[in-house]
Every structure is written in structure tokens, then in C-alpha cells.
Write an enzyme that holds these catalytic residues in place. Sequence first.
Site, PDB file in Angstrom:
ATOM      1  N   LYS A  10      56.509  -8.468  13.729  1.00 21.91           N
ATOM      2  CA  LYS A  10      55.174  -8.582  13.152  1.00 21.91           C
ATOM      3  C   LYS A  10      54.457  -9.769  13.775  1.00 21.91           C
ATOM      4  O   LYS A  10      55.060 -10.809  14.019  1.00 21.91           O
ATOM      5  CB  LYS A  10      55.308  -8.763  11.640  1.00 21.91           C
ATOM      6  CG  LYS A  10      54.037  -9.137  10.885  1.00 21.91           C
ATOM      7  CD  LYS A  10      53.754 -10.623  10.763  1.00 21.91           C
ATOM      8  CE  LYS A  10      54.837 -11.465  10.149  1.00 21.91           C
ATOM      9  NZ  LYS A  10      54.426 -12.917  10.089  1.00 21.91           N
ATOM     10  N   PRO A  95      64.112 -14.343  17.583  1.00 22.03           N
ATOM     11  CA  PRO A  95      64.479 -15.666  17.060  1.00 22.03           C
ATOM     12  C   PRO A  95      64.334 -15.711  15.550  1.00 22.03           C
ATOM     13  O   PRO A  95      63.485 -15.025  14.965  1.00 22.03           O
ATOM     14  CB  PRO A  95      63.470 -16.602  17.736  1.00 22.03           C
ATOM     15  CG  PRO A  95      62.964 -15.863  18.920  1.00 22.03           C
ATOM     16  CD  PRO A  95      63.011 -14.419  18.558  1.00 22.03           C
ATOM     17  N   SER A  98      60.784 -17.616  12.887  1.00 22.07           N
ATOM     18  CA  SER A  98      59.904 -17.760  14.045  1.00 22.07           C
ATOM     19  C   SER A  98      58.480 -17.269  13.820  1.00 22.07           C
ATOM     20  O   SER A  98      57.677 -17.264  14.750  1.00 22.07           O
ATOM     21  CB  SER A  98      60.505 -17.008  15.237  1.00 22.07           C
ATOM     22  OG  SER A  98      60.648 -15.625  14.923  1.00 22.07           O
ATOM     23  N   GLY A  99      58.144 -16.811  12.608  1.00 27.57           N
ATOM     24  CA  GLY A  99      56.784 -16.359  12.358  1.00 27.57           C
ATOM     25  C   GLY A  99      56.519 -14.922  12.731  1.00 27.57           C
ATOM     26  O   GLY A  99      55.376 -14.473  12.679  1.00 27.57           O
ATOM     27  N   GLY A 103      63.324 -11.349   9.539  1.00 25.49           N
ATOM     28  CA  GLY A 103      64.131 -11.024   8.372  1.00 25.49           C
ATOM     29  C   GLY A 103      63.465  -9.984   7.496  1.00 25.49           C
ATOM     30  O   GLY A 103      64.126  -9.076   6.964  1.00 25.49           O
ATOM     31  N   ASP A 137      56.223 -10.521   3.115  1.00 24.77           N
ATOM     32  CA  ASP A 137      55.954  -9.756   4.331  1.00 24.77           C
ATOM     33  C   ASP A 137      56.671  -8.417   4.370  1.00 24.77           C
ATOM     34  O   ASP A 137      56.385  -7.579   5.235  1.00 24.77           O
ATOM     35  CB  ASP A 137      56.377 -10.559   5.565  1.00 24.77           C
ATOM     36  CG  ASP A 137      55.378 -11.634   5.947  1.00 24.77           C
ATOM     37  OD1 ASP A 137      54.248 -11.610   5.424  1.00 24.77           O
ATOM     38  OD2 ASP A 137      55.722 -12.491   6.778  1.00 24.77           O
TER      39      ASP A 137
END
Length: 278
Positions: A10, A95, A98-99, A103, A137
Site C-alpha cells: 500500500k 521491509p 516501513s509505511g 503487516g 489499514d
Amino acid sequence: MAIVEAARAKINLALHVRARRTDGYHELETLFAFVADGDVLTIEKAAEDAFAVTGPFAPALAGEGDNLVLRARDRFREAFGVRKPVAIRLEKNLPVASGMGGGSADAAATLRALARLHGVSSDDPALMRCADALGSDVPACLLSTTAIGRGRGEALMPIEGAPGVPVLLVNPGVAVSTPAVFGRWGRVDRGGIATDMSLLDAAGLGRNDLQSPAIALAPEVAAVLTLLEAQPGATLVRMSGSGATCFALFQNIAARDAAAERVRVTEPGWWCLETALV
């Protein structure tokens, strides 16, 4: 038979923080978009539950007992009353912290895969309730489609995307704490996201209100942005989410690939991925 689900990365093309809520969360407006690449989740029926993580970023999850994938599995079981054991394998290509919603995307892919395994409709409202309970998210990642997110990010309005636009993702190898970044937000509402124009026009007029707070915590983010902004053909450069991954949209694939090569030569220790919007 094994079921394979893509857990696409995302990116927040824009992320406007509007207010701090009484429940401790923040009121957001964000442009969610997804790219072609990410983690990969595989599920199959088994004699007993099993969970394995492979891929280049598997070591970052070693020993993590409360992985979102397992929480998604258990939440699905509670919601749909199924108890049959499954073997889950997560190929961790993104990573961690990481934004890019890694997850959350993994949890959403778990829900989709379990729904397929047990014959649950992909638009079953209980599936979205599971996603909402797992994180802000996860609902967006469950849909994995371009959308405006409001509230904590869970109130979604799908919009027309820009599939095929070349994207370069770059992470400097530092993890930033999402609560710490939000904690540095200046509590100033700078306005919402435009909704009367195309996705890319709205993104261009938007911003990421967490970018400056993240840079204060991790100056490497500024270095990534500076390098990406210097690349020919880059049309939009911004940090995603609460960082530290940054992205650049490009006019064409050749410009993106040339930029990726320059980034790898200039900063060989950074993570870099050529991909595209879906």
C-alpha cells in the site's frame, strides 16, 4: 490444494491528518493506492496449524509471537465458526515497519485466503468487520483497490485509479515508530483532499502531514526524498504512511528504471523496488 494470495504493498499518495480523536486515534483523509508487488501468502489444509515465514525480510519477524497473520486467522475462525487447522507460509518481501502496510496487507491476504478456502463470499460484511478489528489499514488492504480513506482510514470510498503508472519505492533501511511520528504531528488541520479531480491531480495537490515529523525522527527520509526528486521523469515524490518508505511516480517505465539504477549506485544499502500502480 494450496491457495495463494498476493499481499500488495500500500502507498498513501496523500495523507492528511485532520484532528486527534478522543479515542486516541487521529481523524485522517488519505488516498490509498496499491502496487503490483508485495508479500505473498500461501494457505492450505493441514493436520495441525503451522506458520512459516520466508523471504528477504523474514528475519525481521523471527520470534514474533503475535504476528498479524495469526491474529487474522484466529479472528476469521471466531467470526465464521471454523476450526480446521491450516498451514500458512508468508513470503516476506517488504521491509517491516516501513509505511507500506506490509503487516496489514498480510493480515488482509490471510482473510481473503481463508474465505476462499472455506467458501465465504469476498463481500461478506463479517470479513470487513474482521479486518477493521485487526487495524486501521487492514480494511483498505482487504479491498486492495484505490480509495479515499477517512476516519482512522477504515471508512473507504473506492475511486478511479491510475493503473500502470510506474512507481519506484525506496526505503533507507530505518524503521520509524508510527505512534512516535503521530506524536510529533503539529495538531494543525491544513484541510482535506480534493475529490473533484483525477487521482493523480488530487495526489499532486495533496501532502503527507506525517512527512516532516518522520524526518525529525529519521533524517534519512529527507535524503531519500531529495534523491528521488532529482530523478528525471519523476512526477510525484512523497513519503508513504508514517515512513520510512518513499515513492516516486514516473512518466514512463524507462525513466523509473533509470532512476532505480542511479539510486542503487548512489545508495547501495537502500532497499529499492520497481513496480507500478494497479
